[in-house]
Design a protein around this motif. Structure first.
Motif, PDB file in Angstrom:
ATOM      1  N   ALA A   7       0.824  -1.208   0.000  1.00  0.00           N
ATOM      2  CA  ALA A   7       0.000   0.000   0.000  1.00  0.00           C
ATOM      3  C   ALA A   7       0.859   1.259   0.000  1.00  0.00           C
ATOM      4  N   ARG A   8       1.940   1.267   0.778  1.00  0.00           N
ATOM      5  CA  ARG A   8       2.804   2.449   0.867  1.00  0.00           C
ATOM      6  C   ARG A   8       3.483   2.748  -0.464  1.00  0.00           C
ATOM      7  N   ARG A   9       3.865   1.708  -1.167  1.00  0.00           N
ATOM      8  CA  ARG A   9       4.598   1.905  -2.425  1.00  0.00           C
ATOM      9  C   ARG A   9       3.655   2.083  -3.619  1.00  0.00           C
ATOM     10  N   THR A  10       2.629   1.235  -3.718  1.00  0.00           N
ATOM     11  CA  THR A  10       1.804   1.225  -4.936  1.00  0.00           C
ATOM     12  C   THR A  10       0.521   2.030  -4.813  1.00  0.00           C
ATOM     13  N   GLY A  11       0.055   2.306  -3.575  1.00  0.00           N
ATOM     14  CA  GLY A  11      -1.217   2.993  -3.393  1.00  0.00           C
ATOM     15  C   GLY A  11      -2.420   2.100  -3.629  1.00  0.00           C
ATOM     16  N   LEU A  12      -2.203   0.776  -3.650  1.00  0.00           N
ATOM     17  CA  LEU A  12      -3.267  -0.183  -3.913  1.00  0.00           C
ATOM     18  C   LEU A  12      -3.401  -1.155  -2.744  1.00  0.00           C
ATOM     19  N   SER A  25      -1.412   6.453 -15.456  1.00  0.00           N
ATOM     20  CA  SER A  25      -2.628   6.154 -14.696  1.00  0.00           C
ATOM     21  C   SER A  25      -3.012   4.683 -14.833  1.00  0.00           C
ATOM     22  N   LEU A  26      -2.767   4.091 -15.995  1.00  0.00           N
ATOM     23  CA  LEU A  26      -3.035   2.673 -16.193  1.00  0.00           C
ATOM     24  C   LEU A  26      -2.000   1.811 -15.470  1.00  0.00           C
ATOM     25  N   ALA A  27      -0.744   2.202 -15.569  1.00  0.00           N
ATOM     26  CA  ALA A  27       0.316   1.443 -14.901  1.00  0.00           C
ATOM     27  C   ALA A  27       0.160   1.481 -13.390  1.00  0.00           C
ATOM     28  N   SER A  28      -0.483   2.528 -12.867  1.00  0.00           N
ATOM     29  CA  SER A  28      -0.703   2.626 -11.424  1.00  0.00           C
ATOM     30  C   SER A  28      -1.553   1.493 -10.898  1.00  0.00           C
ATOM     31  N   ARG A  29      -2.311   0.832 -11.762  1.00  0.00           N
ATOM     32  CA  ARG A  29      -3.203  -0.245 -11.324  1.00  0.00           C
ATOM     33  C   ARG A  29      -2.558  -1.624 -11.433  1.00  0.00           C
ATOM     34  N   THR A  30      -1.283  -1.686 -11.775  1.00  0.00           N
ATOM     35  CA  THR A  30      -0.621  -2.983 -11.923  1.00  0.00           C
ATOM     36  C   THR A  30      -0.102  -3.526 -10.600  1.00  0.00           C
ATOM     37  N   GLY A  31       0.215  -2.660  -9.644  1.00  0.00           N
ATOM     38  CA  GLY A  31       0.893  -3.099  -8.427  1.00  0.00           C
ATOM     39  C   GLY A  31       2.390  -3.216  -8.619  1.00  0.00           C
ATOM     40  N   LEU A  32       2.906  -2.685  -9.731  1.00  0.00           N
ATOM     41  CA  LEU A  32       4.337  -2.775 -10.030  1.00  0.00           C
ATOM     42  C   LEU A  32       5.017  -1.410 -10.076  1.00  0.00           C
ATOM     43  N   ILE A  33       4.277  -0.340  -9.733  1.00  0.00           N
ATOM     44  CA  ILE A  33       4.824   1.013  -9.816  1.00  0.00           C
ATOM     45  C   ILE A  33       4.996   1.589  -8.416  1.00  0.00           C
ATOM     46  N   ASP A  34       6.160   2.165  -8.159  1.00  0.00           N
ATOM     47  CA  ASP A  34       6.420   2.901  -6.920  1.00  0.00           C
ATOM     48  C   ASP A  34       5.870   4.310  -7.111  1.00  0.00           C
ATOM     49  N   GLN A  35       4.780   4.636  -6.421  1.00  0.00           N
ATOM     50  CA  GLN A  35       4.118   5.921  -6.638  1.00  0.00           C
ATOM     51  C   GLN A  35       4.955   7.111  -6.162  1.00  0.00           C
ATOM     52  N   ALA A  36       5.934   6.859  -5.330  1.00  0.00           N
ATOM     53  CA  ALA A  36       6.798   7.958  -4.889  1.00  0.00           C
ATOM     54  C   ALA A  36       7.701   8.447  -6.011  1.00  0.00           C
ATOM     55  N   THR A  37       8.041   7.542  -6.946  1.00  0.00           N
ATOM     56  CA  THR A  37       8.967   7.897  -8.020  1.00  0.00           C
ATOM     57  C   THR A  37       8.340   7.796  -9.408  1.00  0.00           C
ATOM     58  N   GLY A  38       7.271   7.029  -9.541  1.00  0.00           N
ATOM     59  CA  GLY A  38       6.682   6.782 -10.860  1.00  0.00           C
ATOM     60  C   GLY A  38       7.399   5.716 -11.651  1.00  0.00           C
TER      61      GLY A  38
END
Length: 468
Positions: free
Chosen positions: A127-132, A179-192
């Motif tokens: 959750a902390r990394r991916t926002g999911l 925005s699509l890649a954000s739903r994969t669980g493979l993206i660190d939202q802090a860095t993109g």
């Protein structure tokens, strides 16, 4: 005289749509068709070719309809938006090598549980990394299930969301839209960037996702000979995830603005400038929300929803108001209801589509019940907004759109529950947002975040040969 047009495509769960509008935002044609899914022993899936046939059929039909209405046209840009977590796995030669699993499919649940037993790092940091949330909706769960089913995942494989893959198949480069890649669980939202440690811990290649390209960026030109000549050479762009793209359509994408999509689910898409702190992402996920990249660069999207529309549909059915005249009568009658009778309660619009619970006593009329239902669902949406605001602060503007907002009683209930609320007359903001982003990619028009308020024509159903 040839009219230059933009085409937006929105590949949805139940149905998919395409719109044609000119470069001045005058909307010309809208078509739709059922999205082809097949029920199998393990869940719900389709094929990449079935989805491409759907997309190609919609593009051809909307261009033909536009030509019938305004004469000769030339498509200068095509934007493709849609569902996010479903995707196409490509092998080293670029060919699809697995079924497209529906985003709501439960496959991957056991694999996530097994991964959590091997290492606590993934569920604790997810959750902390991916926002999911750590559940089967993210594309990671589908990848883990495919691997357990015998599908190899090598450094040469690539994962592409459905809109990204359709753009690629039409002639664009294979890219990942944030925005699509954000739903994969493979993206660190802090860095993109790709969450390297998470991918390694999950046992999937860190190279699965293609290079990042923002929504509204041209990725190539349409080169598919079986489509009408008017489409050939059009600039292609991945418009992004359907919810933030719809927010672009109605113009609710400014700092601290929110979009309320009022369909089967009552969805809140809140835009925030910049990047959230890890702690805030974790708090949002614990509250049943998600946080990732918006389609607009430098903007975070907070997303959540309740099943308000599902509850309203069930109440209408229980009251026998299934036809237009009955609904209109009930809609107007509810506007005249003041205080609700003592003991009347409606509940069941939670995020998972719970059973509807209706409690009533004597002297309760259908108008009372409908008024109670609209007020309850509006209150649930307001509670969702309040949860978001307790973590990231207040919104300054809200725009609601969607089928239920056509009912005056629903609008009245929402207006009393949600602050700073406006209503858009757009019936299909997703395809409009995709067309606007196509305009930006093609250079035909800059993207305005003020949205478009004129309503599109009613969609014309078309057949693309897929299963309903």
């Amino acid at each position: 005289m040839t009219t230059e047009i933009l085409v937006g495509l929105d590949l949805g769960t139940t149905s998919s749509k395409a719109i044609a509008q000119d470069v001045l935002d005058q909307q010309i044609a809208l078509v739709e068709a059922a999205t082809p899914w097949t029920t199998v022993a393990g869940g719900t899936e389709t094929t990449s070719e079935a989805l491409f046939a759907l997309a190609a059929g919609l593009l051809a039909d909307v261009v033909h309809l536009a030509e019938e209405r305004v004469g000769a046209v030339r498509v200068v840009g095509v934007g493709v938006a849609g569902l996010a977590e479903s995707g196409v796995l490509l092998d080293g030669s670029g060919e699809a090598c697995a079924p497209v699993i529906a985003w709501f499919d439960k496959r991957g649940t056991r694999e996530l549980e097994q991964a959590a037993t091997r290492t606590r790092f993934l569920p604790e940091q997810f959750a902390r990394r991916t926002g999911l949330p750590w559940d089967c909706q993210a594309a990671l769960a589908k990848l883990l299930w495919l691997r357990s089913a015998g599908v190899p995942l090598t450094p040469g494989h690539r994962w592409s969301s459905v809109p990204e893959w359709v753009v690629h198949r039409l002639g664009g480069r294979l890219v990942r839209e944030p925005s699509l890649a954000s739903r994969t669980g493979l993206i660190d939202q802090a860095t993109g960037a790709v969450w390297h440690d998470g991918a390694v811990a999950a046992g999937v290649p860190t190279s699965l996702l293609p290079p990042a390209v923002p929504a509204g960026t041209v990725t190539g030109t349409l080169r598919f000979p079986h489509l009408p000549r008017a489409l050939q050479g059009a600039a292609l762009t991945v418009a992004g995830h359907d919810h933030p793209v719809a927010a672009v359509g109605v113009g609710a994408v400014g700092p601290d603005e929110l979009f309320n999509s009022s369909g089967t689910a009552d969805v809140i898409a809140r835009s925030l400038p910049g990047t959230l702190r890890d702690d805030d992402r974790e708090l949002l996920v614990r509250a049943g929300l998600s946080a990732g990249a918006h389609v607009l660069p430098g903007t975070t999207l907070v997303l959540g929803g309740v099943r308000g529309g599902l509850l309203l549909r069930r109440i209408l059915g229980a009251l026998g108001a299934t036809g237009p005249s009955e609904r209109e009568w009930l809609d107007l009658a509810a506007l005249g209801i003041g205080e609700l009778p003592l003991g009347l309660e409606v509940s069941g619009a939670g995020p998972t589509g719970d059973d509807v619970v209706l409690r009533l006593r004597d002297d309760v009329t259908p108008a009372h019940v409908w008024a109670a239902a609209t007020r309850y669902t509006a209150a649930e949406t307001a509670a969702l907004i309040a949860t978001i605001e307790s973590i990231v602060g207040s919104h300054r503007r809200a725009v609601a759109s969607g089928g239920w907002t056509r009912m005056a009683s629903v609008r009245a209930a929402k207006r009393s529950a949600v602050e700073h609320l406006e209503f858009s007359e757009l019936l299909e903001p997703g395809v409009v947002g995709a067309a606007l982003l196509a305009g930006q990619a093609s250079g035909a028009r800059p993207l305005r975040t003020g949205g478009v308020c004129n309503a599109p024509p009613e969609p014309i159903p078309v057949s693309t040969g897929g299963n309903p």
